[in-house]
Write a protein that holds these residues in place. Structure first.
Motif: not given
Ligand code: FES
Length: 113
Positions: A44-51, A70-71
């Motif tokens: 599990a990771l936070n869903d929002n990308c850190t970029h 996205v990128h």
């Protein structure tokens, strides 16, 4: 003992897929993505990308990595480490355990690496 969230059975998330547990359901204030990686384990990771803004659950899982849709930054599902540009900040991990076929998420408990 830390509180866990029962997010369903192991059959509920196919290998190579992910499920988002909303901030309201996990209590951390951030959506969490639970991934069924190609090694058969759950991470599990936070869903929002850190970029910028993107759901990692909508990305592509390869082995024990996920690629942002996205990128194309990649993150290690085990440690959250950002593996390539444009992301430079690690994604926050959360512990996941499978008990009697149930997938338990421990929000705010870092995954042991
Ligand atoms: S939003 Fe994920 S790499 Fe840019």
């Amino acid at each position: 003992m830390s509180e866990s969230v029962n997010i369903g059975t192991v059959e509920d998330i196919d290998e190579g897929e992910a499920k988002v547990i909303s901030a309201g359901d996990n209590g951390t204030g951030e959506d969490i993505a639970v991934f069924h990686a190609e090694d058969g384990n759950f991470y599990a990771l936070n869903d929002n990308c850190t970029h910028e803004t993107a759901s990692l659950a909508d990305g592509w899982i390869e082995g024990t990595e996920v690629e942002c849709p996205v990128h194309s930054a990649k993150f290690c599902l085990k440690s959250g480490t950002a593996l390539c540009m444009p992301a430079t900040i690690a994604a926050r991990t959360h512990k996941v355990e499978v008990q009697d076929g149930r997938v338990l998420l421990f929000p705010n408990v870092s995954a042991a690496v």
